[in-house]
Motif scaffolding. Structure first.
Motif, mmCIF file in Angstrom:
data_model
loop_
_atom_site.group_PDB
_atom_site.id
_atom_site.type_symbol
_atom_site.label_atom_id
_atom_site.label_comp_id
_atom_site.label_asym_id
_atom_site.label_seq_id
_atom_site.Cartn_x
_atom_site.Cartn_y
_atom_site.Cartn_z
ATOM 1 N N GLN A 162 4.526 13.559 -9.251
ATOM 2 C CA GLN A 162 3.397 12.697 -8.975
ATOM 3 C C GLN A 162 3.832 11.240 -8.951
ATOM 4 O O GLN A 162 4.736 10.843 -9.685
ATOM 5 N N GLY A 163 3.213 10.464 -8.110
ATOM 6 C CA GLY A 163 3.484 9.037 -8.049
ATOM 7 C C GLY A 163 2.187 8.273 -8.145
ATOM 8 O O GLY A 163 1.117 8.757 -7.756
ATOM 9 N N ILE A 164 2.249 7.063 -8.709
ATOM 10 C CA ILE A 164 1.077 6.211 -8.809
ATOM 11 C C ILE A 164 1.391 4.867 -8.181
ATOM 12 O O ILE A 164 2.531 4.425 -8.137
ATOM 13 N N SER A 165 0.373 4.236 -7.641
ATOM 14 C CA SER A 165 0.541 2.878 -7.129
ATOM 15 C C SER A 165 0.212 1.914 -8.252
ATOM 16 O O SER A 165 -0.622 2.180 -9.110
ATOM 17 N N GLU A 166 0.922 0.801 -8.271
ATOM 18 C CA GLU A 166 0.719 -0.186 -9.338
ATOM 19 C C GLU A 166 0.385 -1.533 -8.747
ATOM 20 O O GLU A 166 0.784 -1.854 -7.640
ATOM 21 N N LEU A 201 0.805 -1.211 0.000
ATOM 22 C CA LEU A 201 0.000 0.000 0.000
ATOM 23 C C LEU A 201 0.844 1.270 0.000
ATOM 24 O O LEU A 201 0.376 2.332 -0.403
ATOM 25 N N ASN A 202 2.096 1.188 0.462
ATOM 26 C CA ASN A 202 2.939 2.378 0.558
ATOM 27 C C ASN A 202 3.925 2.510 -0.600
ATOM 28 O O ASN A 202 4.838 3.333 -0.548
ATOM 29 N N LYS A 203 3.734 1.709 -1.628
ATOM 30 C CA LYS A 203 4.673 1.726 -2.750
ATOM 31 C C LYS A 203 4.078 2.513 -3.917
ATOM 32 O O LYS A 203 2.964 2.244 -4.355
#
Length: 232
Positions: free
Chosen positions: A228-232, A73-75
């Motif tokens: 910006q970052g997205i979770s995959e 969840l934190n990646k």
């Protein structure tokens, strides 16, 4: 166009995981069950399971089977281009200095070299619409006889500076991101006259043997950049 069977297996299991039909820790259908369900060979089924494992959906325990992996969840994945971000892009670069220096203790430690090893230092300013938006410093390991072509350095991104020594696909990258109050020199370069904080991005590039090839530090005006970052 009909998808290959292994991709159908991948997509069907993904749907079950994403809809919570299969939950973290649940057992994925066995290879035999999947072979029977899809009329596929074990090789095809294993190819599909390998894709799911590589994408982080499942994991395997020898002798027991495949299980749904608990999501990280934190990646997040951050897409970073030192000259382009989601709200601005650099349209002009000014080369301030190219010099060969002896590293101080911290730089030598960062690059995993001795203090008597030469390092190429490159300083640049990035502009958008005529206004300075970032102060950029790069440190590259120096090799005897290594040509320094200022025209190439002036506009290159950090990975491009090293591409003649290490293929781009072989470079490993590490980012550290933090905020900082600028010193007087950087304030002057970036026309900062108030307490505007900077977003600092440190890039360290490694070769395939995990040896540092260079360190880059870019100081961005806080009103210029947005990551910006997205979770995959």
């Amino acid at each position: 166009m009909v998808s290959p069977v292994y991709l159908r297996i991948v997509e069907d299991i993904k749907k079950k995981i994403n809809s919570a039909e299969l939950k973290p820790g649940d057992t994925v259908p066995s290879e035999k069950a999947l072979c029977d369900e899809y009329g596929a060979s074990r090789m095809t089924v294993r190819k599909g399971l390998a894709v799911l494992a590589n994408e982080g959906y499942i994991y395997s325990i020898p002798g027991k089977g495949n299980f749904v992996r608990k999501p990280e969840l934190n990646k997040y994945t951050i897409y970073y281009d030192e000259k382009n971000n989601s709200i601005n892009s650099v349209d002009q670069t000014k080369l301030l200095e190219v010099n060969i220096i002896m590293p101080d203790e911290k730089l030598a430690s960062d690059l995993q070299i001795t203090k008597n090893k030469n390092v190429i230092m490159i300083r640049r300013l990035f502009y958008t619409d005529g206004a300075p938006v970032a102060y950029d410093v790069k440190y590259l390991l120096y090799q005897k006889g290594m040509p320094i072509v200022e025209k190439e350095i002036e506009h290159a991104t950090f990975p491009e500076m090293l591409s003649k020594k290490v293929p781009l696909f072989a470079l490993k990258k590490e980012l550290v991101i933090y905020s900082a109050v600028p010193g007087d020199d950087i304030k002057r370069y970036l026309n900062i006259y108030d307490g505007l904080a900077l977003l600092v991005v440190e890039q360290k590039l490694y070769n395939t043997e995990n040896k540092p090839m260079g360190l880059g530090i870019t100081y961005y005006r806080g009103d210029y950049i947005k990551l910006q970052g997205i979770s995959e």
